[in-house]
Design a protein around this motif. Structure first.
Motif, PDB file in Angstrom:
ATOM      1  N   PHE A   1       0.984  -0.997  -0.403  1.00  0.00           N
ATOM      2  CA  PHE A   1      -0.209   0.400  -0.254  1.00  0.00           C
ATOM      3  C   PHE A   1       0.651   1.303  -0.171  1.00  0.00           C
ATOM      4  N   GLU A   2       1.751   1.359   0.498  1.00  0.00           N
ATOM      5  CA  GLU A   2       2.839   1.853   0.785  1.00  0.00           C
ATOM      6  C   GLU A   2       3.177   2.649  -0.133  1.00  0.00           C
ATOM      7  N   ALA A   3       3.444   1.700  -1.100  1.00  0.00           N
ATOM      8  CA  ALA A   3       4.813   1.783  -2.171  1.00  0.00           C
ATOM      9  C   ALA A   3       3.410   2.235  -3.138  1.00  0.00           C
ATOM     10  N   ASN A   4       2.886   1.823  -3.173  1.00  0.00           N
ATOM     11  CA  ASN A   4       1.007   2.078  -4.728  1.00  0.00           C
ATOM     12  C   ASN A   4       0.956   3.259  -4.206  1.00  0.00           C
ATOM     13  N   THR A   5       1.133   3.892  -2.958  1.00  0.00           N
ATOM     14  CA  THR A   5       0.261   5.008  -3.044  1.00  0.00           C
ATOM     15  C   THR A   5       1.616   6.506  -2.388  1.00  0.00           C
ATOM     16  N   ALA A   6       2.837   5.921  -3.086  1.00  0.00           N
ATOM     17  CA  ALA A   6       4.030   7.004  -2.835  1.00  0.00           C
ATOM     18  C   ALA A   6       4.098   7.853  -3.494  1.00  0.00           C
ATOM     19  N   CYS A   7       3.544   7.957  -4.863  1.00  0.00           N
ATOM     20  CA  CYS A   7       3.856   9.501  -6.083  1.00  0.00           C
ATOM     21  C   CYS A   7       2.415  10.172  -4.872  1.00  0.00           C
TER      22      CYS A   7
END
Length: 86
Positions: free
Chosen positions: A70-76
């Motif tokens: 989740f963190e990786a996918n929403t980092a942007c």
């Protein structure tokens, strides 16, 4: 479904049942049905409906891997474009 009438109910019992229904934020009828079902083994001990004041049952529901994804996918969404803020 059948209906029944209960005669001879002690005032103290009635009072305690009403207080329990209020505490559980349920109707008197729903409470009595649940207690009767539970007493004869038809339903589990846990109340059918519970009042929740927060989301504590949802907290920590993700595995570590799911949280990282989740963190990786929403980092942007954390990136700020300075030109948009001029």
């Amino acid at each position: 479904m059948a209906n029944i009438s209960i005669r001879g109910l002690e005032p103290e019992t009635l009072s305690k049942l009403k207080a329990l229904a209020k505490k559980e934020n349920t109707s008197f009828n729903a409470l009595v049905l649940r207690l009767l079902d539970r007493s004869v083994g038809v339903s589990p001990e846990k109340p059918l409906y519970q009042r929740h004041e927060d989301l504590s049952e949802l907290a920590g529901a993700w595995s570590q891997q799911e949280a990282e994804e989740f963190e990786a996918n929403t980092a942007c969404f954390s990136n700020i474009d300075p030109q948009q803020w001029q």
